[in-house]
Design an enzyme around this catalytic site. Structure first.
Site, PDB file in Angstrom:
ATOM      1  CE1 TYR A 113       0.239  -4.811   8.018  1.00 51.67           C
ATOM      2  CE2 TYR A 113      -1.070  -2.857   8.339  1.00 51.67           C
ATOM      3  CZ  TYR A 113      -0.893  -4.103   7.769  1.00 51.67           C
ATOM      4  OH  TYR A 113      -1.866  -4.625   6.942  1.00 51.67           O
ATOM      5  CG  HIS A 118      -1.997  -1.101   1.108  1.00 53.71           C
ATOM      6  ND1 HIS A 118      -3.287  -0.904   0.668  1.00 53.71           N
ATOM      7  CD2 HIS A 118      -1.913  -2.434   1.369  1.00 53.71           C
ATOM      8  CE1 HIS A 118      -3.948  -2.051   0.681  1.00 53.71           C
ATOM      9  NE2 HIS A 118      -3.130  -3.006   1.106  1.00 53.71           N
TER      10      HIS A 118
HETATM   11  C1  HEM Z   1      -0.115 -11.409   6.906  1.00 54.37           C
HETATM   12  C2  HEM Z   1      -0.932 -10.589   6.264  1.00 54.37           C
HETATM   13  C3  HEM Z   1      -0.561  -9.173   5.923  1.00 54.37           C
HETATM   14  C4  HEM Z   1       0.671  -8.604   5.799  1.00 54.37           C
HETATM   15  C5  HEM Z   1       2.050  -9.237   5.996  1.00 54.37           C
HETATM   16  C6  HEM Z   1       0.451  -7.212   5.442  1.00 54.37           C
HETATM   17  C7  HEM Z   1       1.450  -6.285   5.233  1.00 54.37           C
HETATM   18  C8  HEM Z   1       1.267  -4.930   5.109  1.00 54.37           C
HETATM   19  C9  HEM Z   1       2.300  -3.927   5.217  1.00 54.37           C
HETATM   20  C10 HEM Z   1       3.777  -4.222   5.444  1.00 54.37           C
HETATM   21  C11 HEM Z   1       1.722  -2.707   5.084  1.00 54.37           C
HETATM   22  C12 HEM Z   1       2.392  -1.336   5.208  1.00 54.37           C
HETATM   23  C13 HEM Z   1       2.190  -0.835   6.659  1.00 54.37           C
HETATM   24  C14 HEM Z   1       2.872   0.485   6.993  1.00 54.37           C
HETATM   25  O1  HEM Z   1       4.010   0.710   6.561  1.00 54.37           O
HETATM   26  O2  HEM Z   1       2.296   1.312   7.755  1.00 54.37           O
HETATM   27  C15 HEM Z   1       0.311  -2.937   4.871  1.00 54.37           C
HETATM   28  C16 HEM Z   1      -0.616  -1.948   4.703  1.00 54.37           C
HETATM   29  C17 HEM Z   1      -1.956  -2.188   4.566  1.00 54.37           C
HETATM   30  N1  HEM Z   1      -2.614  -3.403   4.643  1.00 54.37           N
HETATM   31 FE1  HEM Z   1      -1.769  -5.172   5.008  1.00 54.37          FE
HETATM   32  N2  HEM Z   1      -0.897  -6.971   5.345  1.00 54.37           N
HETATM   33  C18 HEM Z   1      -1.553  -8.144   5.635  1.00 54.37           C
HETATM   34  C19 HEM Z   1      -2.908  -8.353   5.675  1.00 54.37           C
HETATM   35  C20 HEM Z   1      -3.843  -7.395   5.385  1.00 54.37           C
HETATM   36  C21 HEM Z   1      -5.265  -7.609   5.425  1.00 54.37           C
HETATM   37  C22 HEM Z   1      -5.967  -8.905   5.858  1.00 54.37           C
HETATM   38  C23 HEM Z   1      -5.835  -6.452   5.044  1.00 54.37           C
HETATM   39  C24 HEM Z   1      -7.306  -6.250   4.893  1.00 54.37           C
HETATM   40  C25 HEM Z   1      -8.068  -5.589   5.460  1.00 54.37           C
HETATM   41  C26 HEM Z   1      -4.771  -5.466   4.819  1.00 54.37           C
HETATM   42  C27 HEM Z   1      -4.942  -4.145   4.464  1.00 54.37           C
HETATM   43  C28 HEM Z   1      -3.949  -3.195   4.450  1.00 54.37           C
HETATM   44  C29 HEM Z   1      -4.176  -1.774   4.227  1.00 54.37           C
HETATM   45  C30 HEM Z   1      -5.509  -1.098   3.954  1.00 54.37           C
HETATM   46  C31 HEM Z   1      -2.930  -1.146   4.311  1.00 54.37           C
HETATM   47  C32 HEM Z   1      -2.635   0.344   4.156  1.00 54.37           C
HETATM   48  C33 HEM Z   1      -2.394   0.979   5.527  1.00 54.37           C
HETATM   49  C34 HEM Z   1      -2.166   2.477   5.401  1.00 54.37           C
HETATM   50  O3  HEM Z   1      -2.932   3.132   4.693  1.00 54.37           O
HETATM   51  O4  HEM Z   1      -1.230   2.988   6.034  1.00 54.37           O
HETATM   52  N3  HEM Z   1      -3.585  -6.086   5.033  1.00 54.37           N
HETATM   53  N4  HEM Z   1       0.051  -4.288   4.891  1.00 54.37           N
END
Ligand code: HEM
Length: 294
Positions: free
Chosen positions: A286, A25
């Site tokens: 995160y 993202h």
């Molecule tokens: C093991 C499962 C997952 C991993 C390893 C993962 C990994 C990540 C990482 C590394 C980020 C960046 C976070 C940051 O730097 O602040 C991220 C952002 C995000 N993830 Fe995941 N994620 C996972 C599951 C999910 C799921 C299930 C959802 C569904 C709802 C999701 C939705 C999002 C969203 C919306 C963002 C953007 C956050 C923002 O706007 O700062 N992720 N994810």
């Protein structure tokens, strides 16, 4: 199973990422607004944002890719992260456009993301699917729901926060719930043009008035599993828990070097976490991602 640092390194490699941006993202934009709970929420939950007074929110819309320059026309999930800023602290809900999460092991999520990101090597996805046939049903359901179809506007998308959370009611009883953000009266967007259409369109739209989503809540039955993100439920009740009004674009709060992390395990009194291994892994993943912005 994998650890968060390894997962972060693998995900960044999958997107050839090197800059100070989110590991996934990576491309996004901020907005501000309020969430106002409907009366049924206060009957079932004591948490501060469920009581009915408007609560300020910080929102971030995003493309799912780990490439911060990913063009908006690329097939991808989109995200809407909402941080409710209540008087008892912040609590976050992160939604994306895929209704079904396909795996229950964080390592499998990393493997699947690597396979999906390897566009020039389509056999990698075919091999992943052959090794993990249980993901086919959820991926087909997501495709049917248009999860990765480029939207014309962030405002027309439905976002699914996936995990279950417990709500504690005024009488001390506890219910497992799941959420869906459904857009309300989203005016049709113009035909997309350019690589950064979604951010530009949102700014134009919000200058004319708010974008709104209803928060649909499903309450689990006895037989529904709140600890498995792939489980499907037969809820005993579904209701509109409140409405999110996204009113204006917000300046990038990270522009001055601050780090903003939307964290699905950030909760306030009245909300509890499940033992869902994907949910619990995300806090560390995160943080690892945030370390690239430190
Ligand atoms: C093991 C499962 C997952 C991993 C390893 C993962 C990994 C990540 C990482 C590394 C980020 C960046 C976070 C940051 O730097 O602040 C991220 C952002 C995000 N993830 Fe995941 N994620 C996972 C599951 C999910 C799921 C299930 C959802 C569904 C709802 C999701 C939705 C999002 C969203 C919306 C963002 C953007 C956050 C923002 O706007 O700062 N992720 N994810």
């Amino acid at each position: 199973m994998t650890d968060a640092t390894t997962a972060d390194a693998r995900l960044r490699r999958a997107f050839h990422a090197s800059g100070p941006h989110r590991t996934l993202h990576a491309k996004g934009t901020y907005a501000s607004g309020t969430f106002t709970a409907a009366p049924r929420s206060a009957e079932l939950g004591i948490a501060a944002h469920l009581q009915g007074s408007p609560v300020p929110v910080l929102v971030r819309f995003s493309n799912g890719s780990g490439n911060p320059k990913s063009p908006d026309k690329a097939p991808d999930v989109r995200g809407m992260s909402v941080s409710f800023r209540t008087e008892t602290g912040a609590t976050d809900l992160l939604g994306q456009t895929a209704p079904r999460f396909p795996v229950k092991d964080p390592g499998k999520f990393v493997e699947m993301t690597e396979a999906v990101a390897a566009h020039s090597k389509p056999w990698k996805l075919a091999a992943f699917l052959a090794r993990n046939p249980s993901v086919l049903g959820p991926l087909a359901a997501n495709a049917k729901a248009g999860a990765i179809k480029p939207p014309k506007s962030f405002a027309e998308a439905t976002y699914y926060p996936v995990h279950a959370y417990a709500w504690i009611a005024p009488d001390g009883s506890r219910r497992w719930v799941r959420y869906i953000w459904r857009p309300v009266d989203a005016a049709a967007a113009a035909t997309p043009t350019g690589a950064n259409w979604l951010v530009e369109e949102l700014a134009t739209r919000l200058s004319a008035g708010p974008a709104r989503w209803d928060l649909e809540v499903s309450v689990a039955s006895e037989s529904d599993d709140p600890h498995d993100p792939t489980s499907q439920w037969k809820p005993v009740e579904t209701f509109i828990a409140g409405t999110l009004s996204v009113d204006a674009t917000a300046p990038d709060p990270e522009a001055d070097g601050s780090i903003i992390v939307f964290d699905p395990t950030r909760i306030i009194p009245g909300i509890e976490l499940s033992n869902d291994p994907i949910l619990l892994f995300r806090a560390a993943a995160y943080s690892a991602s945030a370390s690239h912005r430190a």
